[in-house]
Motif scaffolding. Structure first.
Motif, PDB file in Angstrom:
ATOM      1  N   LEU A 116       0.755  -1.365   0.031  1.00 56.79           N
ATOM      2  CA  LEU A 116       0.054   0.012  -0.034  1.00 56.79           C
ATOM      3  C   LEU A 116       0.646   1.188   0.071  1.00 56.79           C
ATOM      4  O   LEU A 116       0.475   2.249  -0.679  1.00 56.79           O
ATOM      5  N   LEU A 117       2.029   1.174   0.622  1.00 56.26           N
ATOM      6  CA  LEU A 117       2.746   2.581   0.862  1.00 56.26           C
ATOM      7  C   LEU A 117       3.411   2.897  -0.458  1.00 56.26           C
ATOM      8  O   LEU A 117       3.558   3.847  -0.952  1.00 56.26           O
ATOM      9  N   GLN A 118       3.838   1.802  -1.251  1.00 52.60           N
ATOM     10  CA  GLN A 118       4.250   1.846  -2.809  1.00 52.60           C
ATOM     11  C   GLN A 118       3.151   2.440  -3.749  1.00 52.60           C
ATOM     12  O   GLN A 118       3.283   3.332  -4.468  1.00 52.60           O
ATOM     13  N   LEU A 136       0.496   4.045  -2.828  1.00 55.13           N
ATOM     14  CA  LEU A 136       0.178   5.616  -2.542  1.00 55.13           C
ATOM     15  C   LEU A 136       1.135   6.476  -2.202  1.00 55.13           C
ATOM     16  O   LEU A 136       0.733   7.763  -1.923  1.00 55.13           O
ATOM     17  N   GLN A 137       2.400   6.338  -2.707  1.00 56.52           N
ATOM     18  CA  GLN A 137       3.398   7.081  -2.385  1.00 56.52           C
ATOM     19  C   GLN A 137       3.143   8.735  -3.110  1.00 56.52           C
ATOM     20  O   GLN A 137       3.765   9.700  -2.378  1.00 56.52           O
ATOM     21  N   LEU A 138       2.548   8.817  -4.098  1.00 57.23           N
ATOM     22  CA  LEU A 138       2.625  10.130  -4.820  1.00 57.23           C
ATOM     23  C   LEU A 138       1.884  11.063  -3.675  1.00 57.23           C
ATOM     24  O   LEU A 138       2.144  12.295  -3.894  1.00 57.23           O
ATOM     25  N   SER A 139       0.727  10.512  -3.140  1.00 60.07           N
ATOM     26  CA  SER A 139      -0.049  10.897  -2.071  1.00 60.07           C
ATOM     27  C   SER A 139       0.688  11.474  -0.919  1.00 60.07           C
ATOM     28  O   SER A 139      -0.240  12.313  -0.057  1.00 60.07           O
ATOM     29  N   LEU A 140       1.528  10.843  -0.388  1.00 62.44           N
ATOM     30  CA  LEU A 140       2.110  10.836   0.761  1.00 62.44           C
ATOM     31  C   LEU A 140       3.348  11.662   0.791  1.00 62.44           C
ATOM     32  O   LEU A 140       3.956  12.130  -0.128  1.00 62.44           O
ATOM     33  N   PRO A 141       3.849  12.229   2.124  1.00 57.37           N
ATOM     34  CA  PRO A 141       4.948  13.049   2.159  1.00 57.37           C
ATOM     35  C   PRO A 141       6.372  12.564   1.789  1.00 57.37           C
ATOM     36  O   PRO A 141       6.458  11.505   1.816  1.00 57.37           O
ATOM     37  N   PHE A 142       7.107  13.319   2.081  1.00 54.13           N
ATOM     38  CA  PHE A 142       8.778  13.170   1.960  1.00 54.13           C
ATOM     39  C   PHE A 142       9.119  12.485   0.359  1.00 54.13           C
ATOM     40  O   PHE A 142       9.554  11.304   0.404  1.00 54.13           O
ATOM     41  N   ASN A 143       8.555  13.073  -0.686  1.00 52.05           N
ATOM     42  CA  ASN A 143       8.765  12.792  -1.844  1.00 52.05           C
ATOM     43  C   ASN A 143       8.971  13.927  -2.670  1.00 52.05           C
ATOM     44  O   ASN A 143       8.362  14.331  -3.418  1.00 52.05           O
ATOM     45  N   PRO A 144      10.247  14.492  -2.296  1.00 48.99           N
ATOM     46  CA  PRO A 144      10.549  15.695  -3.001  1.00 48.99           C
ATOM     47  C   PRO A 144      10.664  15.538  -4.573  1.00 48.99           C
ATOM     48  O   PRO A 144      10.597  16.610  -5.355  1.00 48.99           O
ATOM     49  N   ALA A 145      11.054  14.314  -4.862  1.00 49.60           N
ATOM     50  CA  ALA A 145      11.084  14.099  -6.595  1.00 49.60           C
ATOM     51  C   ALA A 145       9.904  13.910  -7.165  1.00 49.60           C
ATOM     52  O   ALA A 145       9.802  13.766  -8.456  1.00 49.60           O
ATOM     53  N   GLY A 146       8.891  13.773  -6.432  1.00 50.05           N
ATOM     54  CA  GLY A 146       7.537  13.527  -7.127  1.00 50.05           C
ATOM     55  C   GLY A 146       7.370  12.385  -7.522  1.00 50.05           C
ATOM     56  O   GLY A 146       6.699  11.918  -8.966  1.00 50.05           O
ATOM     57  N   MET A 147       8.101  11.128  -7.089  1.00 51.68           N
ATOM     58  CA  MET A 147       7.839   9.487  -7.714  1.00 51.68           C
ATOM     59  C   MET A 147       6.449   9.308  -7.685  1.00 51.68           C
ATOM     60  O   MET A 147       5.672   9.568  -6.793  1.00 51.68           O
ATOM     61  N   PRO A 148       6.050   9.028  -8.854  1.00 48.25           N
ATOM     62  CA  PRO A 148       4.585   8.414  -9.027  1.00 48.25           C
ATOM     63  C   PRO A 148       4.514   7.000  -8.361  1.00 48.25           C
ATOM     64  O   PRO A 148       5.238   6.518  -7.776  1.00 48.25           O
ATOM     65  N   ASN A 149       3.045   6.558  -8.105  1.00 49.45           N
ATOM     66  CA  ASN A 149       2.921   5.520  -7.442  1.00 49.45           C
ATOM     67  C   ASN A 149       3.338   4.167  -8.330  1.00 49.45           C
ATOM     68  O   ASN A 149       3.524   4.355  -9.434  1.00 49.45           O
ATOM     69  N   TYR A 156      11.305   8.913  -0.366  1.00 45.87           N
ATOM     70  CA  TYR A 156      11.955   9.063   0.679  1.00 45.87           C
ATOM     71  C   TYR A 156      11.124   7.875   1.641  1.00 45.87           C
ATOM     72  O   TYR A 156      11.734   7.225   2.788  1.00 45.87           O
ATOM     73  N   LEU A 157       9.879   8.344   1.979  1.00 44.80           N
ATOM     74  CA  LEU A 157       8.940   7.694   2.894  1.00 44.80           C
ATOM     75  C   LEU A 157       9.023   6.140   2.583  1.00 44.80           C
ATOM     76  O   LEU A 157       8.780   5.348   3.675  1.00 44.80           O
ATOM     77  N   THR A 158       8.929   5.874   1.235  1.00 44.79           N
ATOM     78  CA  THR A 158       8.583   4.332   0.819  1.00 44.79           C
ATOM     79  C   THR A 158       9.915   3.700   1.480  1.00 44.79           C
ATOM     80  O   THR A 158       9.996   2.500   1.746  1.00 44.79           O
ATOM     81  N   GLN A 159      11.331   4.408   1.031  1.00 45.86           N
ATOM     82  CA  GLN A 159      12.373   3.764   1.494  1.00 45.86           C
ATOM     83  C   GLN A 159      12.608   3.374   2.743  1.00 45.86           C
ATOM     84  O   GLN A 159      13.013   2.375   3.474  1.00 45.86           O
ATOM     85  N   MET A 160      12.275   4.666   3.661  1.00 48.57           N
ATOM     86  CA  MET A 160      12.182   4.144   5.254  1.00 48.57           C
ATOM     87  C   MET A 160      11.062   3.681   5.839  1.00 48.57           C
ATOM     88  O   MET A 160      11.318   2.491   6.692  1.00 48.57           O
ATOM     89  N   LEU A 161       9.845   3.819   5.479  1.00 49.02           N
ATOM     90  CA  LEU A 161       8.789   3.348   6.371  1.00 49.02           C
ATOM     91  C   LEU A 161       8.472   1.739   5.744  1.00 49.02           C
ATOM     92  O   LEU A 161       7.789   1.029   6.634  1.00 49.02           O
ATOM     93  N   ALA A 162       8.427   1.615   4.371  1.00 50.48           N
ATOM     94  CA  ALA A 162       8.238   0.324   3.976  1.00 50.48           C
ATOM     95  C   ALA A 162       9.570  -0.819   3.917  1.00 50.48           C
ATOM     96  O   ALA A 162       9.645  -1.691   4.357  1.00 50.48           O
TER      97      ALA A 162
END
Length: 598
Positions: free
Chosen positions: A83-85, A87-100, A130-136
């Motif tokens: 789910l984190l992957q 939904l990552q476009l809608s989540l914080p810590f994504n300065p590069a704007g990585m899509p889902n 960054y959030l996906t790398q850390m939290l997932a």
């Protein structure tokens, strides 16, 4: 091996075993509960964590409840990472704007990190926020390693206990492994890595000016993306000049530390431990290699102490080390020879095979890293395994196919080797006409059925998956090389997935619907198809009495048993996989030195 290889390998093993001994003592005290009894504050933290998650830390779980807790825990992790992957476009810590992340890739990655495989069919710095790398991903690096530790501790308790119905508490074991082992070690290691130059930040990606612009030609395309051709049908080329380079940033050191200590292997960057932001110096390279095998080696000492005979752990560790040294020797020897096709193009034959290697590390350190990461179920790499000489690539493939028992993954390596130990005493019992025993426990039909399932399921996944892959057109399009080397790429991929390693022959384009699904299933069943029978064996052993040593007991603490155990591992591995390896790396080697290439 040459002198440099002997010195580097000897120094590595000396430091590894020196550090593993006290860590093994600590692990035995930690996982047996003795440390929490001596340190009251630690016990209070344990009880507080159990209360927080709503678990009864005092419950002594039978094997099936222990297994159910482990499987459900990992299923929850699978869902969270997926789910984190997505939904990552809608989540914080994504300065590069990585899509889902696309669904099939997200499924593959979720299974990969939950099963401690960390196979990466994607480019990390171009796919994950960054959030996906850390939290997932980073969180699962901790939890998948803790799962392996919990399972092997349960198996060791099966040998140590008698007339017992339970194996301990899965939630308490997972908590202790994470909080009191993995978190402290990873924190210390992350600080060291930052000191060596590994980055740790939340900065946006940086556009850096190149010192010298780079120009190259590309084919022109129309608005639909199709190549333009001239009147003769040749592609119309244009010159492109690049004056800037995008430098990826991110919280790298924190992920790098547990990626190695937990034998996970999933890198923040696509180049993994060959990337200067992940592995900048010779010191960081040595410590990274050390951290991969530190906990697997320490668990052997823990095993000996928990069963009341340190010699038993030393025998298992000695067996692992003997196979490891032999494999290092073969890989260093193979990589010390230059690729004859490159020599024909003018390369200096005296350099050896430097293709795909970092000049910072050279042949010996790269070869040693390759053996370490495939002996463990790690998958981190500091060299391109697809560029290894065919026989070296065959050795790294076979190390995984042995079941990741030569040190192996955190927890999984030791419980895999203990399965082979039970098989060894069973075979020895058949030869001398006695009921096989191991550590005072009779090894009977139920245990051998479970051992057979656990040992045979990965060859079924590896060989079956490879056979299907070389028959299906949609799978064949992923191979970048024809012939024997292409077969080796597919064989390596399924060997890596089913044995939860995660490294790859990168000539395989694996981010396709077929490979995302096929490798995902291989990773899941390769993990839990072994893990559940191991816990069933543990439950059966715990209920049995512990027999006293007699004149008829076969000793399992001396050199003879080392030979028997090593022979069992190698013979089973050879009978199972040598035919497939002959079609891939062996034929590739013969063709290469006959001047035909792969």
């Amino acid at each position: 091996m040459n002198q440099s290889a002997v010195v580097q390998t000897g120094l590595y093993l000396l430091v590894l075993l020196t550090l593993a001994w006290p860590l093994g003592r600590y692990l035995a005290a930690l996982m047996s509960g003795g440390l929490a009894q001596r340190l009251g504050w630690m016990g209070k933290v344990d009880r507080g964590l159990m209360k927080l998650i709503g678990a009864n830390g005092e419950e002594d779980m039978p094997w099936w409840r222990y297994a159910a807790a482990i499987v459900l825990f990992n299923l929850a992790g699978l869902l969270a990472v997926y789910l984190l992957q997505r939904l990552q476009l809608s989540l914080p810590f994504n300065p590069a704007g990585m899509p889902n992340v696309e669904a099939a890739s997200a499924f593959n990655t979720a299974v990969s990190f939950v099963t401690n495989t960390n196979w990466q069919g994607y480019v990390g710095e171009a796919t994950m926020s960054y959030l996906t790398q850390m939290l997932a991903l980073t969180v699962q690096n901790f939890l998948s390693a803790a799962t392996g530790i919990a399972v092997v501790v349960a198996l060791v308790r099966g040998f140590a206990r008698k007339h017992a119905q339970g194996l301990g508490n899965a939630w308490l074991d997972l908590s202790r492994a994470t909080v009191w082992l993995l978190l402290p070690l990873a924190s210390l290691f992350a600080v060291f890595l930052v000191g060596q130059g590994v980055i740790q930040n939340f900065s946006p990606y940086v556009e850096a000016q190149l010192v010298e612009p780079v120009s190259y030609q590309v084919a022109k395309t129309d608005e639909a993306g199709k190549p333009l051709v001239d009147a003769q049908g040749a592609a119309v080329m244009e010159t492109v000049t690049v004056r800037t380079q995008t430098l990826a940033m991110g919280p790298v050191a924190s992920q790098e530390a547990i990626k190695l200590l937990g034998t996970n292997g999933g890198g923040f960057f696509n180049a993994n431990s060959a990337h200067p932001y992940e592995n900048p110096t010779g010191a960081s390279n040595f410590l990274q290699m050390l951290s991969i095998l530190l906990i697997p080696a320490a668990l052997c000492f823990m095993f000996g102490r928990m069963v009341g005979d340190v010699r038993q752990g030393v025998v298992v560790l000695a067996s692992m080390t003997l196979i490891f040294v032999a494999m290092v020797a073969v890989v260093v020897w193979a990589e010390s020879h230059a690729n004859p096709l490159l020599v024909q193009l003018g390369m200096d034959a005296g350099l050896g095979n430097m293709e795909g290697k970092e000049t910072r590390f050279g042949i010996v350190a790269s070869s040693l890293f390759a053996v370490i990461t495939t002996a463990a179920s790690c998958g981190a790499v500091n060299t391109m395994h697809d560029s290894l000489m065919p026989l070296a690539g065959g050795v790294t493939t076979w190390l995984m196919q042995l079941g990741e028992v030569v040190f192996g993954g955190v927890g999984s390596g030791l419980y895999g080797m203990l399965l082979f130990a039970m098989l060894a005493v069973f075979l020895a019992g058949l030869m001398i006409g006695r009921t096989p025993e191991y550590l005072g426990k009779k090894i009977e039909s139920f245990e051998m059925k479970m051992v057979s399932i656990a040992i045979l399921i990965t060859p079924l996944l590896v060989l079956g998956g490879t056979a299907v892959a070389v028959l299906l057109p949609q799978a064949l399009t992923s191979l970048w090389n024809p012939g024997a080397h292409g077969f080796s790429e597919a064989l390596y991929a399924f060997s890596s997935a089913a044995n939860n390693n995660g490294s790859a022959f990168a000539g395989l384009s694996a981010n396709t619907p077929y490979y995302n699904l096929a490798l995902g299933l291989a990773m899941w069943f390769g993990r839990f198809g072994v893990l559940i029978p191991v816990l069933a064996i543990a439950g059966s052993l715990a209920r049995k009495p512990r027999l006293a040593v007699s004149v008829g007991t076969m000793p399992t603490h001396g050199p003879l048993f080392v030979v028997l155990l090593v022979g069992t591992v190698l013979i089973v591995g050879a009978l199972t996989y040598i035919p497939a390896l002959a079609l891939g790396p062996v034929v590739d080697h013969l063709q290469l030195f006959a001047g035909q290439g792969g």
